[in-house]
Structure formats: C-alpha cells, structure tokens
Write a protein that holds these residues in place. Sequence first.
Motif, PDB file in Angstrom:
ATOM      1  N   GLY A  16       0.800  -1.206   0.000  1.00 21.17           N
ATOM      2  CA  GLY A  16       0.000   0.000   0.000  1.00 21.17           C
ATOM      3  C   GLY A  16       0.841   1.267   0.000  1.00 21.17           C
ATOM      4  O   GLY A  16       2.070   1.227  -0.088  1.00 21.17           O
ATOM      5  N   SER A  17       0.140   2.402   0.122  1.00 18.54           N
ATOM      6  CA  SER A  17       0.788   3.710   0.073  1.00 18.54           C
ATOM      7  C   SER A  17       0.323   4.591   1.224  1.00 18.54           C
ATOM      8  O   SER A  17      -0.792   4.430   1.731  1.00 18.54           O
ATOM      9  CB  SER A  17       0.453   4.413  -1.247  1.00 18.54           C
ATOM     10  OG  SER A  17       0.926   3.690  -2.355  1.00 18.54           O
ATOM     11  N   LEU A  18       1.188   5.496   1.593  1.00 19.54           N
ATOM     12  CA  LEU A  18       0.860   6.552   2.548  1.00 19.54           C
ATOM     13  C   LEU A  18       1.580   7.816   2.117  1.00 19.54           C
ATOM     14  O   LEU A  18       2.651   7.743   1.502  1.00 19.54           O
ATOM     15  CB  LEU A  18       1.321   6.196   3.965  1.00 19.54           C
ATOM     16  CG  LEU A  18       0.493   5.223   4.807  1.00 19.54           C
ATOM     17  CD1 LEU A  18       1.221   4.940   6.125  1.00 19.54           C
ATOM     18  CD2 LEU A  18      -0.896   5.779   5.082  1.00 19.54           C
ATOM     19  N   ARG A  19       1.013   8.963   2.474  1.00 16.71           N
ATOM     20  CA  ARG A  19       1.709  10.217   2.268  1.00 16.71           C
ATOM     21  C   ARG A  19       1.844  10.928   3.596  1.00 16.71           C
ATOM     22  O   ARG A  19       0.833  11.247   4.231  1.00 16.71           O
ATOM     23  CB  ARG A  19       1.009  11.117   1.265  1.00 16.71           C
ATOM     24  CG  ARG A  19       1.851  12.345   0.918  1.00 16.71           C
ATOM     25  CD  ARG A  19       1.270  13.195  -0.175  1.00 16.71           C
ATOM     26  NE  ARG A  19       0.278  14.138   0.323  1.00 16.71           N
ATOM     27  CZ  ARG A  19       0.000  15.297  -0.261  1.00 16.71           C
ATOM     28  NH1 ARG A  19       0.649  15.667  -1.358  1.00 16.71           N
ATOM     29  NH2 ARG A  19      -0.943  16.092   0.229  1.00 16.71           N
ATOM     30  N   LEU A  20       3.074  11.161   3.987  1.00 13.41           N
ATOM     31  CA  LEU A  20       3.352  11.907   5.201  1.00 13.41           C
ATOM     32  C   LEU A  20       3.499  13.384   4.865  1.00 13.41           C
ATOM     33  O   LEU A  20       4.006  13.743   3.808  1.00 13.41           O
ATOM     34  CB  LEU A  20       4.635  11.410   5.860  1.00 13.41           C
ATOM     35  CG  LEU A  20       4.718   9.919   6.172  1.00 13.41           C
ATOM     36  CD1 LEU A  20       6.030   9.621   6.904  1.00 13.41           C
ATOM     37  CD2 LEU A  20       3.530   9.449   6.982  1.00 13.41           C
ATOM     38  N   SER A  21       3.054  14.214   5.788  1.00 17.27           N
ATOM     39  CA  SER A  21       3.210  15.656   5.667  1.00 17.27           C
ATOM     40  C   SER A  21       3.951  16.189   6.874  1.00 17.27           C
ATOM     41  O   SER A  21       3.834  15.633   7.974  1.00 17.27           O
ATOM     42  CB  SER A  21       1.847  16.342   5.569  1.00 17.27           C
ATOM     43  OG  SER A  21       1.124  15.903   4.442  1.00 17.27           O
ATOM     44  N   CYS A  22       4.668  17.266   6.664  1.00 17.58           N
ATOM     45  CA  CYS A  22       5.378  17.932   7.761  1.00 17.58           C
ATOM     46  C   CYS A  22       5.166  19.422   7.598  1.00 17.58           C
ATOM     47  O   CYS A  22       5.665  20.023   6.638  1.00 17.58           O
ATOM     48  CB  CYS A  22       6.854  17.581   7.720  1.00 17.58           C
ATOM     49  SG  CYS A  22       7.857  18.523   8.894  1.00 17.58           S
ATOM     50  N   ALA A  23       4.401  19.996   8.502  1.00 17.04           N
ATOM     51  CA  ALA A  23       4.122  21.427   8.469  1.00 17.04           C
ATOM     52  C   ALA A  23       5.118  22.155   9.360  1.00 17.04           C
ATOM     53  O   ALA A  23       5.318  21.776  10.516  1.00 17.04           O
ATOM     54  CB  ALA A  23       2.698  21.683   8.939  1.00 17.04           C
ATOM     55  N   ALA A  24       5.714  23.185   8.812  1.00 12.91           N
ATOM     56  CA  ALA A  24       6.739  23.927   9.532  1.00 12.91           C
ATOM     57  C   ALA A  24       6.271  25.334   9.852  1.00 12.91           C
ATOM     58  O   ALA A  24       5.608  25.978   9.046  1.00 12.91           O
ATOM     59  CB  ALA A  24       8.013  23.990   8.695  1.00 12.91           C
TER      60      ALA A  24
END
Length: 124
Positions: A16-24
Amino acid sequence: QVQLVESGGGLVQAGGSLRLSCAASGRTFSTYGMGWFRRLPGKERDFVAGITWNGGTTYYADSVKGRFAISRDNRKNTVYLQMNSLKPADTAVYYCARGPLYSGSRYKYEYDYWGQGTQVTVAS
C-alpha cells in the motif's frame, strides 16, 4: 523557534501507500533543505530522504529509492513524503527535520530542528 509537525502516519497493508506531511512554522522554511528520517524498532534514527530548498535536488536512502518520493510546497511551508509499495520493513517512526541552509543532506548531524514523529506500521 521552528516547529515541525508530522502527520499522515498509520496502519497500511504491505504494497500500500501513505503520504506523510510535515508542516513547519517560521518564515525561513523556504531557504532550508528538509529531510525525512525514520527509527526502526530497536535501531538508530536513519536517513530516508532529503530535498534542497527549492526542491531541485532530492536524495534517498538505497532502501527506499524508487518507492518513496520527497517533495515540498514552500507556499504552504510543508514537506511531503509519498511512500509507495510499502513493506513490513518500512515499519518505523518517521521524523521530518530541518537541514542545512539551501542544500540537502544525508547526514543527521546537519539537521537542527526535528518533529515529534509519526508512526507508520506496515502489516504483512
């Protein structure tokens, strides 16, 4: 002070797939390289992917090359990690971090601010 907040982790089946985000936070996000690291159970924190200030150059660990993609949106102060073809061996806590001014890096010591991490679990 720079704050980094990761999101997007979770439980996914192998393949499967995942998308990680990182808000700065902070106005200088767009002038720094950014990176993703991960800590596998019982292991040290290892480099996964890095990106230069403008997204022009990206770097990957051999173990994720061809499956993961790092990108950034400087208008949103956010860096992403698209993870495809996930394997149980990718199970880890994933961290984003701020790297050197303008350039990218594979080396942990060149990253100065870190998020708290997000858990990714890949079930077989």
